[in-house]
Design a protein around this motif. Structure first.
Motif, PDB file in Angstrom:
ATOM      1  N   VAL A 161     -28.250 -12.516  27.195  1.00 27.79           N
ATOM      2  CA  VAL A 161     -29.572 -13.108  26.965  1.00 27.79           C
ATOM      3  C   VAL A 161     -29.359 -14.446  26.275  1.00 27.79           C
ATOM      4  O   VAL A 161     -28.707 -14.515  25.233  1.00 27.79           O
ATOM      5  CB  VAL A 161     -30.461 -12.182  26.102  1.00 27.79           C
ATOM      6  N   THR A 162     -29.864 -15.519  26.901  1.00 26.22           N
ATOM      7  CA  THR A 162     -29.728 -16.859  26.331  1.00 26.22           C
ATOM      8  C   THR A 162     -31.112 -17.454  26.156  1.00 26.22           C
ATOM      9  O   THR A 162     -31.880 -17.503  27.125  1.00 26.22           O
ATOM     10  CB  THR A 162     -28.909 -17.767  27.289  1.00 26.22           C
ATOM     11  N   THR A 218     -29.716 -13.910  31.482  1.00 32.13           N
ATOM     12  CA  THR A 218     -28.952 -14.920  32.224  1.00 32.13           C
ATOM     13  C   THR A 218     -27.690 -14.341  32.871  1.00 32.13           C
ATOM     14  O   THR A 218     -26.808 -15.092  33.283  1.00 32.13           O
ATOM     15  CB  THR A 218     -28.557 -16.083  31.295  1.00 32.13           C
ATOM     16  N   GLY A 219     -27.596 -13.010  32.940  1.00 29.28           N
ATOM     17  CA  GLY A 219     -26.426 -12.415  33.581  1.00 29.28           C
ATOM     18  C   GLY A 219     -25.924 -11.225  32.789  1.00 29.28           C
ATOM     19  O   GLY A 219     -26.675 -10.576  32.063  1.00 29.28           O
ATOM     20  N   ALA A 220     -24.633 -10.954  32.932  1.00 26.59           N
ATOM     21  CA  ALA A 220     -24.036  -9.814  32.241  1.00 26.59           C
ATOM     22  C   ALA A 220     -22.555 -10.075  32.044  1.00 26.59           C
ATOM     23  O   ALA A 220     -21.966 -10.923  32.710  1.00 26.59           O
ATOM     24  CB  ALA A 220     -24.233  -8.541  33.056  1.00 26.59           C
ATOM     25  N   VAL A 221     -21.976  -9.335  31.114  1.00 23.73           N
ATOM     26  CA  VAL A 221     -20.522  -9.358  30.931  1.00 23.73           C
ATOM     27  C   VAL A 221     -19.998  -8.017  31.428  1.00 23.73           C
ATOM     28  O   VAL A 221     -20.516  -6.954  31.059  1.00 23.73           O
ATOM     29  CB  VAL A 221     -20.152  -9.557  29.441  1.00 23.73           C
ATOM     30  N   LEU A 222     -18.992  -8.063  32.305  1.00 27.03           N
ATOM     31  CA  LEU A 222     -18.435  -6.827  32.855  1.00 27.03           C
ATOM     32  C   LEU A 222     -17.484  -6.173  31.860  1.00 27.03           C
ATOM     33  O   LEU A 222     -17.028  -6.793  30.895  1.00 27.03           O
ATOM     34  CB  LEU A 222     -17.696  -7.116  34.171  1.00 27.03           C
ATOM     35  N   GLU A 223     -17.177  -4.931  32.133  1.00 29.56           N
ATOM     36  CA  GLU A 223     -16.295  -4.130  31.287  1.00 29.56           C
ATOM     37  C   GLU A 223     -14.940  -4.806  31.081  1.00 29.56           C
ATOM     38  O   GLU A 223     -14.330  -4.705  30.023  1.00 29.56           O
ATOM     39  CB  GLU A 223     -16.089  -2.796  32.014  1.00 29.56           C
TER      40      GLU A 223
END
Length: 394
Positions: free
Chosen positions: A192-193, A198-203
């Protein structure tokens, strides 16, 4: 199609879909068809509740009191199925989803069940639905394997079936052919920006940037880290146990259509596939994240099914599975924009995930390309729950 468009591992996509069950896959496929650069992340795409589901497309026989608004959505999606199945076969390179317009027979075994079915028939008629009341003898003429004690039933030729496992495989193939970048990895957290998704961070630490994010992780949708409190979807897991049996060629046709009943207050259904598989379900248990197949669950399903179709105990039992349906507070789906700009939901489909697959893809593609939630989906906006929450705080 947009087969050549791939967002690179850390490139920015127009749309990121979190969750690769049938709802996430249909959303990604439809978004890519509209020319949006689309990415999807899921550790095992094509998995999820669809691997357990029976695939009844039962808008009419699944009608419950108080769910008349949902009926409109269910019927609209059921109507789309024949064309959807044909289009998906082509888009997936020839994969069949096992769509069968075989109809459903809902039967009653005793006077109480008969009364319940009569009430359902009246509700169906009031709702303008097509269902035909049959005597016990007429039910047995249609389905000779039924128990002699069957007291009456409802014949609904408009309630069909699809094979959810084949549906999932076809949707995954269609996504890959349409250029969706499929990341076989779990989303570790939402990004969240400046108050926008605004996207995601993968594992594995890979960041995926996206113009819009669709959260379609089924019953897990509320557990994604990074969701602001106001945007957490109110979905819970509802356990269902399902058995699969094999009908040997000598016994075919065992049943020619889906048969369902309420036996001693429990719902049971038998869904015959063209390949000789018979799917038997389904329990409904509020047990959190438990997916254990229990002796009690298997016993109750077999006991109830045996009362309905005594010959079932002769068949080989080939599989026992338990899955988690995503339930919402009103048992209807959450579709479209949330309180968090850039974040959309496609979850909470509960018993109707397979049935609502065609319409969900259409609705989400429309929102993602135009920003507008189609009128048919407006009663199912996730914002209905935040509005209710605010009213209760006043």
């Amino acid at each position: 199609m947009h087969a050549s468009v791939h967002s690179g591992p850390t490139g920015r996509s127009d749309v990121l879909v979190i969750g690769g069950g049938i709802i996430g896959l249909v959303t990604a496929w439809r978004a890519a068809q509209r020319g949006l650069r689309t990415a999807l992340c899921d550790p095992s795409p094509g998995g999820g509740a669809a691997q357990v589901a029976a695939g009844m497309l039962a808008a009419v026989t699944e009608l419950h009191y108080g769910e008349e608004t949902l009926l409109g959505l269910n019927l609209a999606s059921a109507e789309r199925y024949p064309d959807f199945a044909a289009e998906l076969r082509e888009a997936s390179g020839g994969l069949d989803i096992g769509y069968r317009p075989c109809g459903t027979l809902a039967v009653a075994l005793d006077a109480d069940d008969r009364l319940h079915l009569r009430e359902l028939h009246a509700l169906q008629r009031r709702s303008g639905l097509d269902s035909q009341w049959l005597t016990g003898r007429e039910c047995r003429r249609l389905e000779p394997m039924l128990a002699p004690g069957v007291r009456g039933g409802l014949r609904v030729d408009g309630d069909h079936q699809a094979d959810p496992r084949r549906l999932a495989a076809a949707l995954l193939a269609a996504c890959e052919r349409a250029g969706v970048a499929v990341h076989r990895c779990r989303a570790e957290r939402l990004t969240v920006t400046a108050d926008r998704a605004t996207g995601a961070v993968l594992e594995d630490g890979t960041p995926l940037a996206a113009g819009q994010v669709v959260l379609a992780a089924g019953s897990l949708s509320g557990r994604l880290p990074g969701l602001p409190p106001g945007a957490v979807p109110p979905v819970r897991p509802v356990k269902g146990q399902v058995l699969r049996l094999a009908v040997p060629p000598a016994y075919r046709p065992f049943l020619s259509r889906t048969v369902r009943a309420v036996v001693r207050g429990s719902h049971v259904y038998l869904v015959p596939r063209e390949n000789g598989e018979l799917v038997l379900g389904a329990t409904s248990e509020e047990l959190g994240w438990d997916t254990t197949v229990t002796a009690g669950g298997v016993y109750e399903l077999l006991r109830d099914a045996h009362e309905l179709v005594p010959g079932i105990t002769e068949l080989p039992l080939t599989e026992t599975r338990a899955g988690l349906r995503p339930g919402s507070p009103d048992n209807a789906p959450l579709l479209g924009p949330t309180e968090l700009p850039g974040l959309h939901l496609a979850t909470g489909h509960y018993r109707n995930g397979v049935l609502l697959t065609p319409l969900t893809g259409e609705v989400l593609a429309e929102v993602l390309t135009t920003g507008e939630l189609p009128e048919i989906a407006r009663p199912f906006s996730p914002r209905r729950f935040s509005a209710a929450r605010e009213e209760s705080l006043v």
